[in-house]
Design an enzyme around this catalytic site. Structure first.
Site, mmCIF file in Angstrom:
data_model
loop_
_atom_site.group_PDB
_atom_site.id
_atom_site.type_symbol
_atom_site.label_atom_id
_atom_site.label_comp_id
_atom_site.label_asym_id
_atom_site.label_seq_id
_atom_site.Cartn_x
_atom_site.Cartn_y
_atom_site.Cartn_z
ATOM 1 N N LYS A 142 -52.581 -65.916 -15.900
ATOM 2 C CA LYS A 142 -52.805 -64.639 -15.225
ATOM 3 C C LYS A 142 -54.349 -64.158 -15.688
ATOM 4 O O LYS A 142 -54.619 -63.911 -16.594
ATOM 5 C CB LYS A 142 -51.607 -63.555 -15.676
ATOM 6 C CG LYS A 142 -50.246 -63.852 -15.427
ATOM 7 C CD LYS A 142 -50.194 -63.554 -13.808
ATOM 8 C CE LYS A 142 -48.887 -63.820 -13.434
ATOM 9 N NZ LYS A 142 -48.535 -63.860 -12.095
ATOM 10 N N LYS A 167 -41.916 -64.868 -1.252
ATOM 11 C CA LYS A 167 -41.014 -64.171 -2.013
ATOM 12 C C LYS A 167 -39.911 -63.727 -1.302
ATOM 13 O O LYS A 167 -39.954 -63.274 -0.214
ATOM 14 C CB LYS A 167 -41.631 -63.098 -2.847
ATOM 15 C CG LYS A 167 -42.756 -63.475 -3.610
ATOM 16 C CD LYS A 167 -42.352 -63.907 -5.013
ATOM 17 C CE LYS A 167 -43.355 -63.586 -6.200
ATOM 18 N NZ LYS A 167 -44.591 -64.370 -5.968
#
Length: 368
Positions: A165, A265
């Site tokens: 991240k 997603k």
């Protein structure tokens, strides 16, 4: 076959490893899930699940899912759950937009359709392309030392793919990624995921300073055009995630040549049915594909696994085992994980044997 009853459950799923941290102070302590059970007049039940990652990650929030399911569900009674395209059009007719609300309902119908045919859902999604899919692990946003130590631990546990991240202070993230890359063996696959946290200016600063590191850049900026402006000067592959919210988005990315790969997603796209549609066309257009979701436990992870394993292996990037992230159980079985690879449970439909007693009382029920 007709839909006879629909029940919805609210299940908070705390994270095993504590708070999940992204850039800009974004943090979540749990998946806030809605689980849906759709039962037909034949007595079969299909299960679906949707869980946003906090209120900051995507255009979805848990209270909205609960409210929306109550609005949509009564319209589905009496309809054939196996008619997935028809069910999708009906939901879009009676409730404008908000695809994340429809995701668990579509997933439950998909599960029910496969159970009625007595086949695993992967069969209805195009067929099983491999027995298992390679998993990645997330190196969440933190200090340089903490991220490097976590990366080391993940690799020691046998994983070869990391999503690191970024998206915070650029110079700090340069230091973070440099330390992570130095802490793991050569050949470890690294994705640097900014979660749309940067401007193009910041993203170019990052890529220029990290040219010597082998990684894939994931969703550096918010819009497709902003990401495309970064891609023009990028000498690394790019994957887009948050930018893929519809079939039109995927086609726009293809026309502009804005990415090499896509992360699809399920809840963002409105369910298994629409994810499969976009996945199949994206594969034919040459994209590399990851199928996952915004969160969930055994039910949602199983749906991700069925979609992943029906994606051609040469076009599949990796998968993630969300059911291992949470402390609660919702079923007596789970998608099997062996080492760094995940399969699908045995049995028809999703293959998940949900235990209603683990879910508590439903917050909503319609039909008889």
């Amino acid at each position: 076959m007709q839909i006879k009853t629909i029940k919805a459950y609210h299940v908070v799923q705390p994270f095993v490893d504590g708070p999940y941290r992204m850039s800009k102070g974004r943090v979540a302590d749990a998946f806030d899930a809605v689980i849906v059970a759709i039962t037909s007049d034949s007595g079969l039940t299909g299960w679906g699940e949707m869980a946003p990652l906090g209120n900051f990650y995507s255009q979805a929030f848990a209270a909205g899912v609960r409210a929306g399911v109550i609005e949509i569900a009564p319209h589905l009674l009496g309809h054939d759950p196996r008619a997935l395209a028809s069910i999708g059009r009906l939901m879009d007719t009676v409730f404008k937009g908000h695809p994340y609300i429809k995701s668990a309902l579509d997933m439950a119908c998909s599960d029910l359709a496969a159970r009625a045919a007595d086949v695993p859902l992967v069969t209805l999604l195009g067929g099983r392309e491999s027995e298992t899919a390679e998993l990645y692990k997330v190196v969440t946003h933190g200090t340089v030392d903490a991220m490097a130590a976590l990366a080391k631990r993940i690799v020691k546990d046998g994983f070869h793919r990391l999503q690191v991240k970024v998206g915070g202070n650029v110079h700090d993230d340069i230091e973070r990624v440099t330390a992570v890359a130095a802490s793991v063996p050569k050949g470890t696959v690294i994705f640097c995921d900014a979660n749309a946290g940067w401007t193009p200016y910041q993203a170019r600063q990052f890529t220029d300073a990290t040219r010597a590191i082998d990684y894939t850049f994931e969703q550096p900026c918010t819009t497709i055009d902003e990401c495309m402006s970064v891609r023009r000067s990028l000498d690394k592959p790019m994957v887009l995630d948050e930018s893929v919210a519809s079939l039109d988005d995927m086609l726009d990315i293809h026309r502009k040549g804005a990415a090499d790969g896509l992360t699809l997603k399920i809840s963002r796209l409105g369910g298994v049915t629409k994810t499969r549609q976009i996945r199949d066309l994206a594969v034919d257009l040459g994209f590399m594909i990851t199928v996952e979701d915004t969160g969930g436990a055994e039910i949602d992870t199983s749906a991700m696994a069925h979609l992943s394993l029906s994606t051609p292996e040469e076009r599949r990037l990796h998968a993630i085992a969300f059911h291992e992230w949470v402390t609660v159980r919702t079923a007596s079985n789970k998608p099997p994980v062996s080492g760094s690879r995940m399969g699908i449970p045995d049995g028809p439909g999703l293959g998940i044997d949900v235990v209603p007693d683990l879910l508590g009382a439903p917050f909503f029920e319609v039909g008889s």
